[in-house]
Scaffold this motif. Structure first.
Motif, PDB file in Angstrom:
ATOM      1  N   GLN A  74      -0.678  -6.426   2.025  1.00 10.87           N
ATOM      2  CA  GLN A  74      -2.009  -5.806   2.652  1.00 10.87           C
ATOM      3  C   GLN A  74      -3.135  -6.632   2.446  1.00 10.87           C
ATOM      4  OE1 GLN A  74      -0.445  -3.333   4.075  1.00 10.87           O
ATOM      5  NE2 GLN A  74      -2.312  -2.236   3.923  1.00 10.87           N
ATOM      6  N   GLY A  75      -2.737  -7.915   1.844  1.00  8.06           N
ATOM      7  CA  GLY A  75      -3.921  -9.013   1.941  1.00  8.06           C
ATOM      8  C   GLY A  75      -4.943  -8.699   0.645  1.00  8.06           C
ATOM      9  N   ILE A  76      -4.660  -8.033  -0.401  1.00  6.09           N
ATOM     10  CA  ILE A  76      -5.605  -7.595  -1.352  1.00  6.09           C
ATOM     11  C   ILE A  76      -5.479  -8.911  -2.253  1.00  6.09           C
ATOM     12  CG2 ILE A  76      -5.986  -5.972  -3.309  1.00  6.09           C
ATOM     13  CD1 ILE A  76      -4.504  -3.824  -1.791  1.00  6.09           C
ATOM     14  N   ASP A  77      -6.558  -9.248  -2.771  1.00  6.03           N
ATOM     15  CA  ASP A  77      -6.723 -10.210  -3.732  1.00  6.03           C
ATOM     16  C   ASP A  77      -6.728  -9.407  -5.139  1.00  6.03           C
ATOM     17  OD1 ASP A  77      -7.522 -12.099  -5.649  1.00  6.03           O
ATOM     18  OD2 ASP A  77      -9.042 -13.020  -4.495  1.00  6.03           O
ATOM     19  N   ILE A  78      -5.466  -9.256  -5.641  1.00  3.60           N
ATOM     20  CA  ILE A  78      -5.322  -8.314  -6.647  1.00  3.60           C
ATOM     21  C   ILE A  78      -5.888  -8.664  -8.080  1.00  3.60           C
ATOM     22  CG2 ILE A  78      -3.520  -7.452  -8.207  1.00  3.60           C
ATOM     23  CD1 ILE A  78      -1.371  -7.685  -6.015  1.00  3.60           C
ATOM     24  N   ALA A  79      -5.834 -10.031  -8.374  1.00  4.72           N
ATOM     25  CA  ALA A  79      -6.726 -10.498  -9.352  1.00  4.72           C
ATOM     26  C   ALA A  79      -8.183 -10.270  -9.352  1.00  4.72           C
ATOM     27  CB  ALA A  79      -6.347 -11.852  -9.658  1.00  4.72           C
ATOM     28  N   VAL A 125       0.229  -2.183 -11.401  1.00  2.00           N
ATOM     29  CA  VAL A 125      -0.620  -3.000 -10.344  1.00  2.00           C
ATOM     30  C   VAL A 125      -1.099  -1.966  -9.508  1.00  2.00           C
ATOM     31  CG1 VAL A 125      -1.352  -4.517  -8.500  1.00  2.00           C
ATOM     32  CG2 VAL A 125       0.260  -5.246 -10.423  1.00  2.00           C
ATOM     33  N   ALA A 126      -0.239  -1.053  -9.069  1.00  2.00           N
ATOM     34  CA  ALA A 126      -0.514   0.190  -8.000  1.00  2.00           C
ATOM     35  C   ALA A 126      -1.476   1.176  -8.691  1.00  2.00           C
ATOM     36  CB  ALA A 126       0.710   0.900  -7.691  1.00  2.00           C
ATOM     37  N   ALA A 127      -1.478   1.428  -9.813  1.00  2.00           N
ATOM     38  CA  ALA A 127      -2.031   2.332 -10.788  1.00  2.00           C
ATOM     39  C   ALA A 127      -3.397   1.768 -10.834  1.00  2.00           C
ATOM     40  CB  ALA A 127      -1.318   2.665 -12.222  1.00  2.00           C
ATOM     41  N   ASN A 144       5.462  -4.294  -4.571  1.00  2.00           N
ATOM     42  CA  ASN A 144       6.165  -5.464  -4.457  1.00  2.00           C
ATOM     43  C   ASN A 144       5.498  -6.454  -5.564  1.00  2.00           C
ATOM     44  OD1 ASN A 144       7.704  -5.095  -2.351  1.00  2.00           O
ATOM     45  ND2 ASN A 144       6.277  -5.842  -0.827  1.00  2.00           N
ATOM     46  N   CYS A 145       4.489  -6.206  -5.725  1.00  2.00           N
ATOM     47  CA  CYS A 145       3.348  -7.135  -6.836  1.00  2.00           C
ATOM     48  C   CYS A 145       4.065  -6.786  -8.302  1.00  2.00           C
ATOM     49  CB  CYS A 145       1.938  -6.847  -6.708  1.00  2.00           C
ATOM     50  SG  CYS A 145       1.809  -5.044  -6.857  1.00  2.00           S
ATOM     51  N   GLU A 146       4.333  -5.661  -8.478  1.00  2.00           N
ATOM     52  CA  GLU A 146       4.852  -5.231 -10.080  1.00  2.00           C
ATOM     53  C   GLU A 146       6.189  -5.846 -10.174  1.00  2.00           C
ATOM     54  OE1 GLU A 146       4.700  -0.942 -10.723  1.00  2.00           O
ATOM     55  OE2 GLU A 146       2.742  -0.931 -10.145  1.00  2.00           O
ATOM     56  N   MET A 196      -4.872  -0.330  -8.635  1.00  5.95           N
ATOM     57  CA  MET A 196      -5.555  -0.406  -7.532  1.00  5.95           C
ATOM     58  C   MET A 196      -6.129   1.089  -7.122  1.00  5.95           C
ATOM     59  SD  MET A 196      -5.451  -3.509  -6.272  1.00  5.95           S
ATOM     60  CE  MET A 196      -5.465  -3.779  -7.909  1.00  5.95           C
ATOM     61  N   LYS A 197      -5.636   2.033  -7.702  1.00  7.28           N
ATOM     62  CA  LYS A 197      -5.806   3.457  -7.466  1.00  7.28           C
ATOM     63  C   LYS A 197      -7.187   3.765  -8.459  1.00  7.28           C
ATOM     64  CE  LYS A 197      -4.705   8.372  -7.783  1.00  7.28           C
ATOM     65  NZ  LYS A 197      -5.883   8.677  -8.522  1.00  7.28           N
ATOM     66  N   ARG A 198      -7.191   3.011  -9.475  1.00  3.80           N
ATOM     67  CA  ARG A 198      -8.352   3.127 -10.532  1.00  3.80           C
ATOM     68  C   ARG A 198      -9.501   2.505  -9.792  1.00  3.80           C
ATOM     69  NH1 ARG A 198      -8.666  -0.585 -15.626  1.00  3.80           N
ATOM     70  NH2 ARG A 198     -10.010   0.230 -16.800  1.00  3.80           N
ATOM     71  N   ALA A 199      -9.218   1.423  -9.351  1.00 13.02           N
ATOM     72  CA  ALA A 199     -10.383   0.667  -8.623  1.00 13.02           C
ATOM     73  C   ALA A 199     -10.863   1.560  -7.258  1.00 13.02           C
ATOM     74  CB  ALA A 199      -9.882  -0.762  -8.116  1.00 13.02           C
TER      75      ALA A 199
END
Length: 383
Positions: free
Chosen positions: A315-320, A370-372, A359-361, A374-377
């Motif tokens: 999705q192009g998210i800068d996860i860090a 990570v998915a959790a 995929n990140c996890e 992102m929801k927290r964010a």
């Protein structure tokens, strides 16, 4: 060269700077060559904690006609005996030494006036609750120093310093080994222990993680010392990690901590500066430091290490970046600093863009949910 703003000052420092440990061991001619070479390549910040008129005169000579191109960290609250610096909070000695520093460097101002070696409760009281503080505030009001900072090696004290509202800058020891050292331990004693790994945290030490986040929340920048652990991290024989990191990986680790503005390396030659500047030519694979930390069995309890090993996100998210701003916002969910909200909002993709493909996890070496996150964010920031 890349530049980052120091605290609330608007002053921009190069992300790679010069410490003074290397300069203290070379001649006047070599100092002039090294500093000139660094300035020509965009390096614009120099720490000057080393004592002694000789070193200061060497720097003075190197900066002639170039003073306005360099940001100087000059220290208050120290004294020199036989060329060795030590802590000294006597106001008369502090004034005398600071005036000598200005004269030795051939300048009428210091960019960052740094309280020296504030590592204990007593140090904190003497620097931030006594006449030394009044002296430093007076220097700032007169323009003799442009901003106030401090040097520290203790995350608990450093967090207190960041919370004063007085400083824009803290010089702090940052590397993966220090980050995994149990609080109140003697790192140098541990380094000589044959069973070293058994005594390290299985996670990033929580107090240090909170310190990094607090600094970014309060807009207090960090300049980094001990990036290479006195060269030990570069040696497969002496590295506590069991194998050598590269200079670029050490730099990248420091620059990915929240609030870090510049990594100050004790370079003593043009070749060492060139080696540091190769950082900008490295690929993400070359810079990846996650495997070194994984060797210490770092766990998700310590939180995301912002290493981007989880990328690319479909999705192009800068996860860090999303996780970093979320961690900082979580320090005070009811009153998220406007700057943190602005930084999060300026990202092209946000937590709400996550599709929970995970995929990140699968790629994360530290089992971060990570998915959790992102929801927290999305919940914290509203998108």
């Amino acid at each position: 060269m890349e530049y980052r703003t120091i605290g609330r000052t608007g002053i921009k420092a190069s992300v790679i700077g010069l410490g003074s440990e290397g300069i203290a061991r070379i001649s006047a001619e070599e100092t002039e060559q090294v500093i000139g070479f660094a300035i020509d390549r965009g390096i614009n910040i120099l720490d000057c904690c080393m004592p002694g008129l000789e070193v200061q005169n060497h720097i003075n000579r190197a900066l002639r006609g170039k003073r306005e191109k360099v940001l100087i960290q000059g220290h208050l609250g120290s004294s020199a005996t036989d060329g060795q610096y030590d802590v000294n909070r006597d106001i008369g000695v502090c004034k005398k030494n600071f005036e000598a520093l200005l004269k030795g460097l051939g300048t009428d101002y210091i960019d960052f006036g740094m309280f020296f070696f504030v590592d204990t409760d007593k140090d904190f009281s003497l620097c931030f609750e006594d006449e030394l503080l009044r002296y430093v505030l007076d220097l700032k009001e007169k323009g003799v120093i442009r901003a106030i900072g401090a040097s520290c090696h203790n995350s608990e004290i450093a967090s207190r310093i960041a919370g004063t509202g007085i400083v824009d800058l803290i010089m702090f020891s940052v590397n993966p080994v220090f980050d995994m050292t149990p609080v109140n331990s003697d790192i140098y004693e541990l380094l000589n222990d044959a069973k070293l790994k058994e005594k390290f945290h299985l996670e990033i030490e929580p107090g240090r993680a909170r310190f990094y986040q607090l600094c970014e929340q309060r807009q207090v920048s960090i300049t980094v010392m001990k990036t290479l652990l006195a060269g030990k991290l570069l040696s497969p024989e002496f590295s506590p990690l069991g194998r050598a990191m590269s200079v670029s990986q050490c730099i990248h680790y420091a620059l990915t901590r929240p609030a870090v503005a510049s990594v100050l390396l004790g370079s003593k030659s043009e070749d060492e500066i060139k080696d540091a500047l190769r950082y900008f030519d490295k690929s993400e694979i070359d810079l990846d430091y996650s495997e070194f930390i994984k060797d210490f069995k770092a766990s998700s309890k310590g939180g995301c290490l912002y290493c981007n090993h989880c990328q690319p996100c479909p999705q192009g998210i800068d996860i860090a970046a999303v996780t970093r701003y979320t961690d900082i916002a979580a320090l005070n969910e009811k009153n998220i600093p406007p700057t943190v909200q602005q930084h999060y909002g300026s990202l092209t993709k946000h937590g709400s863009d996550c599709i929970s493909c995970k995929n990140c996890e699968q790629k994360c070496p530290f089992n971060i949910p990570v998915a959790a996150n992102m929801k927290r964010a999305a919940d914290l920031f509203g998108f």
